[in-house]
Design a protein around this motif. Structure first.
Motif, PDB file in Angstrom:
ATOM      1  N   SER A  38     -16.154 -21.447  23.856  1.00  0.00           N
ATOM      2  CA  SER A  38     -16.114 -22.885  24.150  1.00  0.00           C
ATOM      3  C   SER A  38     -15.089 -23.205  25.227  1.00  0.00           C
ATOM      4  N   VAL A  39     -13.922 -22.603  25.137  1.00  0.00           N
ATOM      5  CA  VAL A  39     -12.880 -22.830  26.145  1.00  0.00           C
ATOM      6  C   VAL A  39     -13.339 -22.310  27.503  1.00  0.00           C
ATOM      7  N   GLY A  40     -13.982 -21.150  27.527  1.00  0.00           N
ATOM      8  CA  GLY A  40     -14.484 -20.601  28.779  1.00  0.00           C
ATOM      9  C   GLY A  40     -15.516 -21.487  29.437  1.00  0.00           C
ATOM     10  N   VAL A  41     -16.438 -22.026  28.637  1.00  0.00           N
ATOM     11  CA  VAL A  41     -17.465 -22.929  29.170  1.00  0.00           C
ATOM     12  C   VAL A  41     -16.831 -24.209  29.697  1.00  0.00           C
ATOM     13  N   LEU A  42     -15.866 -24.732  28.977  1.00  0.00           N
ATOM     14  CA  LEU A  42     -15.189 -25.961  29.403  1.00  0.00           C
ATOM     15  C   LEU A  42     -14.450 -25.763  30.722  1.00  0.00           C
ATOM     16  N   VAL A  43     -13.695 -24.679  30.833  1.00  0.00           N
ATOM     17  CA  VAL A  43     -12.954 -24.405  32.072  1.00  0.00           C
ATOM     18  C   VAL A  43     -13.913 -24.181  33.236  1.00  0.00           C
ATOM     19  N   SER A  44     -14.987 -23.449  33.003  1.00  0.00           N
ATOM     20  CA  SER A  44     -15.971 -23.209  34.067  1.00  0.00           C
ATOM     21  C   SER A  44     -16.600 -24.504  34.548  1.00  0.00           C
ATOM     22  N   SER A  45     -16.964 -25.381  33.622  1.00  0.00           N
ATOM     23  CA  SER A  45     -17.596 -26.640  34.026  1.00  0.00           C
ATOM     24  C   SER A  45     -16.613 -27.524  34.790  1.00  0.00           C
ATOM     25  N   ILE A  46     -15.354 -27.521  34.397  1.00  0.00           N
ATOM     26  CA  ILE A  46     -14.355 -28.314  35.127  1.00  0.00           C
ATOM     27  C   ILE A  46     -14.184 -27.784  36.555  1.00  0.00           C
ATOM     28  N   LEU A  47     -14.096 -26.460  36.698  1.00  0.00           N
ATOM     29  CA  LEU A  47     -13.926 -25.880  38.031  1.00  0.00           C
ATOM     30  C   LEU A  47     -15.143 -26.130  38.913  1.00  0.00           C
ATOM     31  N   LEU A  48     -16.333 -25.990  38.355  1.00  0.00           N
ATOM     32  CA  LEU A  48     -17.543 -26.239  39.145  1.00  0.00           C
ATOM     33  C   LEU A  48     -17.667 -27.698  39.551  1.00  0.00           C
ATOM     34  N   SER A  49     -17.352 -28.615  38.635  1.00  0.00           N
ATOM     35  CA  SER A  49     -17.473 -30.034  38.978  1.00  0.00           C
ATOM     36  C   SER A  49     -16.428 -30.444  40.007  1.00  0.00           C
ATOM     37  N   SER A  50     -15.219 -29.888  39.930  1.00  0.00           N
ATOM     38  CA  SER A  50     -14.213 -30.245  40.934  1.00  0.00           C
ATOM     39  C   SER A  50     -14.586 -29.671  42.302  1.00  0.00           C
ATOM     40  N   ALA A  51     -15.225 -28.511  42.329  1.00  0.00           N
ATOM     41  CA  ALA A  51     -15.668 -27.946  43.611  1.00  0.00           C
ATOM     42  C   ALA A  51     -16.733 -28.826  44.251  1.00  0.00           C
ATOM     43  N   VAL A  52     -17.622 -29.366  43.446  1.00  0.00           N
ATOM     44  CA  VAL A  52     -18.670 -30.256  43.970  1.00  0.00           C
ATOM     45  C   VAL A  52     -18.051 -31.537  44.516  1.00  0.00           C
ATOM     46  N   ILE A  53     -17.061 -32.069  43.827  1.00  0.00           N
ATOM     47  CA  ILE A  53     -16.397 -33.299  44.283  1.00  0.00           C
ATOM     48  C   ILE A  53     -15.688 -33.050  45.608  1.00  0.00           C
ATOM     49  N   VAL A  54     -14.980 -31.925  45.724  1.00  0.00           N
ATOM     50  CA  VAL A  54     -14.272 -31.605  46.967  1.00  0.00           C
ATOM     51  C   VAL A  54     -15.263 -31.397  48.104  1.00  0.00           C
ATOM     52  N   LEU A  55     -16.356 -30.718  47.836  1.00  0.00           N
ATOM     53  CA  LEU A  55     -17.380 -30.502  48.857  1.00  0.00           C
ATOM     54  C   LEU A  55     -17.987 -31.824  49.317  1.00  0.00           C
ATOM     55  N   ALA A  56     -18.268 -32.713  48.385  1.00  0.00           N
ATOM     56  CA  ALA A  56     -18.845 -34.012  48.736  1.00  0.00           C
ATOM     57  C   ALA A  56     -17.856 -34.867  49.529  1.00  0.00           C
ATOM     58  N   ALA A  57     -16.591 -34.812  49.173  1.00  0.00           N
ATOM     59  CA  ALA A  57     -15.583 -35.615  49.877  1.00  0.00           C
ATOM     60  C   ALA A  57     -15.309 -35.063  51.273  1.00  0.00           C
ATOM     61  N   GLY A  58     -15.394 -33.767  51.439  1.00  0.00           N
ATOM     62  CA  GLY A  58     -15.093 -33.170  52.733  1.00  0.00           C
ATOM     63  C   GLY A  58     -16.238 -33.240  53.710  1.00  0.00           C
ATOM     64  N   GLY A  59     -17.439 -33.496  53.263  1.00  0.00           N
ATOM     65  CA  GLY A  59     -18.596 -33.482  54.138  1.00  0.00           C
ATOM     66  C   GLY A  59     -18.998 -34.839  54.676  1.00  0.00           C
ATOM     67  N   LYS A  60     -18.083 -35.813  54.714  1.00  0.00           N
ATOM     68  CA  LYS A  60     -18.425 -37.157  55.184  1.00  0.00           C
ATOM     69  C   LYS A  60     -18.899 -37.158  56.626  1.00  0.00           C
ATOM     70  N   HIS A  61     -18.237 -36.419  57.486  1.00  0.00           N
ATOM     71  CA  HIS A  61     -18.572 -36.445  58.911  1.00  0.00           C
ATOM     72  C   HIS A  61     -19.893 -35.740  59.202  1.00  0.00           C
ATOM     73  N   LYS A  62     -20.410 -34.971  58.297  1.00  0.00           N
ATOM     74  CA  LYS A  62     -21.647 -34.236  58.526  1.00  0.00           C
ATOM     75  C   LYS A  62     -22.888 -35.008  58.096  1.00  0.00           C
ATOM     76  N   ARG A  63     -22.696 -36.063  57.302  1.00  0.00           N
ATOM     77  CA  ARG A  63     -23.838 -36.797  56.768  1.00  0.00           C
ATOM     78  C   ARG A  63     -24.465 -37.719  57.801  1.00  0.00           C
ATOM     79  N   LYS A  64     -25.758 -37.855  57.719  1.00  0.00           N
ATOM     80  CA  LYS A  64     -26.465 -38.797  58.583  1.00  0.00           C
ATOM     81  C   LYS A  64     -26.428 -40.178  57.928  1.00  0.00           C
TER      82      LYS A  64
END
Length: 75
Positions: A38-64
């Motif tokens: 359970s702890v492993g799944v929780l940590v993995s989901s937190i890391l994956l969701s934060s990576a998606v947020i960082v990717l979305a925030a950093g890609g502003k200049h690339k969006r149409k």
């Protein structure tokens, strides 16, 4: 074989830790395999969701833009 039978046989795997800080403070913890999973799944989901947020925030200049600007604002 159900859970009660496994525990009576001694196949209940768990990790135990005890931490003492000073003379008065002591922390005891016990974690089973299911808890570690359970702890492993929780940590993995937190890391994956934060990576998606960082990717979305950093890609502003690339969006149409969703729509083209009005004619008076075009160059």
């Amino acid at each position: 074989m159900d859970i009660a039978e496994r525990r009576s046989i001694g196949h209940d795997h768990a990790a135990e830790v005890s931490i003492r800080i000073g003379a008065r403070t002591k922390f005891d913890a016990r974690v089973t395999n299911a808890g570690l999973l359970s702890v492993g799944v929780l940590v993995s989901s937190i890391l994956l969701s934060s990576a998606v947020i960082v990717l979305a925030a950093g890609g502003k200049h690339k969006r149409k833009p969703l729509a083209s600007p009005p004619a008076e604002h075009r160059n």
